[in-house]
Design a protein around this motif. Structure first.
Motif, PDB file in Angstrom:
ATOM      1  N   LEU A   1       0.854  -1.281   0.024  1.00  0.00           N
ATOM      2  CA  LEU A   1      -0.036   0.068  -0.022  1.00  0.00           C
ATOM      3  C   LEU A   1       0.904   1.130   0.125  1.00  0.00           C
ATOM      4  CD1 LEU A   1      -2.680  -0.928   2.792  1.00  0.00           C
ATOM      5  CD2 LEU A   1      -2.794  -1.135   0.185  1.00  0.00           C
ATOM      6  N   GLN A   2       0.414   2.210  -0.709  1.00  0.00           N
ATOM      7  CA  GLN A   2       1.161   3.584  -0.891  1.00  0.00           C
ATOM      8  C   GLN A   2       0.447   4.565  -0.614  1.00  0.00           C
ATOM      9  OE1 GLN A   2       4.229   3.658  -4.154  1.00  0.00           O
ATOM     10  NE2 GLN A   2       3.264   1.517  -4.964  1.00  0.00           N
TER      11      GLN A   2
ATOM     12  N   ALA B   1      -2.423  -6.549  -6.263  1.00  0.00           N
ATOM     13  CA  ALA B   1      -2.569  -4.971  -6.346  1.00  0.00           C
ATOM     14  C   ALA B   1      -2.586  -4.245  -4.936  1.00  0.00           C
ATOM     15  CB  ALA B   1      -3.908  -4.189  -7.045  1.00  0.00           C
ATOM     16  N   GLY B   2      -3.161  -4.980  -3.696  1.00  0.00           N
ATOM     17  CA  GLY B   2      -3.135  -4.491  -2.601  1.00  0.00           C
ATOM     18  C   GLY B   2      -4.587  -4.598  -1.785  1.00  0.00           C
ATOM     19  N   LYS B   3      -5.480  -5.115  -2.608  1.00  0.00           N
ATOM     20  CA  LYS B   3      -6.833  -4.999  -2.158  1.00  0.00           C
ATOM     21  C   LYS B   3      -6.983  -5.844  -0.769  1.00  0.00           C
ATOM     22  CE  LYS B   3      -8.663  -7.320  -5.604  1.00  0.00           C
ATOM     23  NZ  LYS B   3      -7.257  -8.120  -6.248  1.00  0.00           N
ATOM     24  N   SER B   4      -6.419  -7.194  -0.631  1.00  0.00           N
ATOM     25  CA  SER B   4      -6.653  -7.966   0.614  1.00  0.00           C
ATOM     26  C   SER B   4      -5.876  -7.230   1.763  1.00  0.00           C
ATOM     27  CB  SER B   4      -6.192  -9.393   0.422  1.00  0.00           C
ATOM     28  OG  SER B   4      -7.069 -10.096  -0.552  1.00  0.00           O
ATOM     29  N   THR B   5      -4.767  -6.626   1.663  1.00  0.00           N
ATOM     30  CA  THR B   5      -4.186  -5.943   2.526  1.00  0.00           C
ATOM     31  C   THR B   5      -4.816  -4.830   2.965  1.00  0.00           C
ATOM     32  OG1 THR B   5      -1.840  -6.441   1.402  1.00  0.00           O
ATOM     33  CG2 THR B   5      -1.832  -4.749   2.843  1.00  0.00           C
TER      34      THR B   5
ATOM     35  N   LYS C   1      -1.376  -1.643  -7.859  1.00  0.00           N
ATOM     36  CA  LYS C   1       0.406  -1.438  -7.605  1.00  0.00           C
ATOM     37  C   LYS C   1       0.128  -0.578  -6.124  1.00  0.00           C
ATOM     38  CE  LYS C   1       1.640   0.292 -11.215  1.00  0.00           C
ATOM     39  NZ  LYS C   1       2.396   1.018 -12.447  1.00  0.00           N
ATOM     40  N   GLY C   2      -0.953  -1.070  -5.397  1.00  0.00           N
ATOM     41  CA  GLY C   2      -0.799  -0.457  -3.975  1.00  0.00           C
ATOM     42  C   GLY C   2      -1.141   0.950  -3.853  1.00  0.00           C
ATOM     43  N   LYS C   3      -1.621   1.741  -5.065  1.00  0.00           N
ATOM     44  CA  LYS C   3      -2.316   3.106  -4.929  1.00  0.00           C
ATOM     45  C   LYS C   3      -3.793   3.003  -5.294  1.00  0.00           C
ATOM     46  CE  LYS C   3       2.341   5.247  -5.941  1.00  0.00           C
ATOM     47  NZ  LYS C   3       2.949   5.890  -7.194  1.00  0.00           N
TER      48      LYS C   3
ATOM     49  N   ILE D   1      -7.156   0.746 -13.861  1.00  0.00           N
ATOM     50  CA  ILE D   1      -7.158  -0.128 -12.545  1.00  0.00           C
ATOM     51  C   ILE D   1      -6.453  -1.248 -12.970  1.00  0.00           C
ATOM     52  CG2 ILE D   1      -8.521  -1.233 -11.099  1.00  0.00           C
ATOM     53  CD1 ILE D   1     -10.632   0.605 -11.174  1.00  0.00           C
ATOM     54  N   TYR D   2      -6.787  -1.875 -14.071  1.00  0.00           N
ATOM     55  CA  TYR D   2      -6.191  -3.314 -14.677  1.00  0.00           C
ATOM     56  C   TYR D   2      -5.097  -3.125 -15.544  1.00  0.00           C
ATOM     57  CZ  TYR D   2     -10.118  -5.212 -12.301  1.00  0.00           C
ATOM     58  OH  TYR D   2     -11.078  -5.635 -11.119  1.00  0.00           O
ATOM     59  N   GLN D   3      -4.523  -2.172 -15.454  1.00  0.00           N
ATOM     60  CA  GLN D   3      -3.020  -2.096 -16.298  1.00  0.00           C
ATOM     61  C   GLN D   3      -2.052  -3.212 -15.801  1.00  0.00           C
ATOM     62  OE1 GLN D   3      -0.422   1.614 -15.431  1.00  0.00           O
ATOM     63  NE2 GLN D   3      -2.198   2.101 -14.298  1.00  0.00           N
TER      64      GLN D   3
END
Length: 248
Positions: free
Chosen positions: A18-19, A39-43, A221-223, A241-243
């Motif tokens: 996450l950033q 991408a960081g969803k679960s985190t 990517k955490g953003k 989002i899905y790049q």
């Protein structure tokens, strides 16, 4: 309210999950979190109930600084937050009713925990929770005799029996067929609307996210690269989002 302020999360292997997360979620919102795997969803979801600690920034839930909690404070805090996983985490050789009543175990006296004896109140609450998700008729059925969708609804009933303020769901319909997934999503939506309960779902089915959520948060990517109404999500937004990760 759930509030992220400049939150960062890095795993021990150096991966930045996450950033600079800045986010506010009001009570009663139904929010879908979408993005690629990794991408960081679960985190993001798991930081809310302190399954993961943040490294920088501030995360508060209803005014409580989550990362300042210690010991019993964390356990008490988690009672207010329900968590639903892709794997149902049920005792499959036990009945549906007993699986839901398990949620009351932390509040039982030591001798009730030892003997596995539940008070009448716990049974009433469990039955009401099963009724809320439409499987009251399965109360005395063994869990291993249920379909995957029914088992996920048992897991949801178990969470409801704790009377949480917030429900977090980490890919709750990922292992279900499309018809069953919609049934489970119907349950989440009904609970959200009838109980004014905040629901945050990490979900990879974009069509379900857009159909059921009021608000969509897109992570890449955490953003956070999108935060807005589900009705306003366009193909351009989805492309952002899905790049692919290597595109930067």
């Amino acid at each position: 309210m759930i509030k992220f302020e400049n939150v960062q999360k890095k795993y021990p292997n150096g991966f930045v999950a996450l950033q600079d997360i800045n986010l506010e979620i009001e009570q009663g919102e139904f929010v879908a979190i979408i993005g690629l795997s990794g991408a960081g969803k679960s985190t993001l979801i798991r930081c809310i109930n302190r399954m993961h600690d943040i490294d920088e920034g501030t995360l508060t839930v209803n005014g409580t600084n989550v990362n300042a909690l210690k010991g019993k404070e964390i356990r008490d805090f988690r009672k207010k937050i329900g968590m639903i996983f892709q794997s149902f985490n049920l005792v499959t050789r036990s009945t549906v009713l007993k699986n839901v009543m398990i949620s009351s175990v932390p509040d039982l006296s030591w001798w009730r925990r030892l003997l596995g004896i539940f008070p009448k109140d716990a049974k009433i609450v469990a039955l009401e929770a099963l009724d809320n998700v439409g499987i009251l008729d399965k109360a005395f059925t063994r869990v291993d005799q249920l379909s995957g969708g029914q088992q996920q609804r048992v897991a949801l009933a178990r969470t409801l029996a704790r009377h949480p303020e917030i429900i977090l769901a980490d890919e709750p319909v990922a292992s279900l067929d499309p018809v069953t997934a919609k049934i489970v999503m119907d349950d989440f939506k009904r609970i959200n609307e009838n109980l004014n309960m905040s629901v945050l779902i990490n979900i990879h089915h974009v069509d379900l996210a857009l159909e059921y959520a009021d608000r969509v948060i897109g992570i890449c990517k955490g953003k956070i690269v999108y935060d807005g109404l589900a009705s306003k999500v366009t193909q351009e937004v989805l492309d952002k989002i899905y790049q692919k990760h290597e595109k930067g």
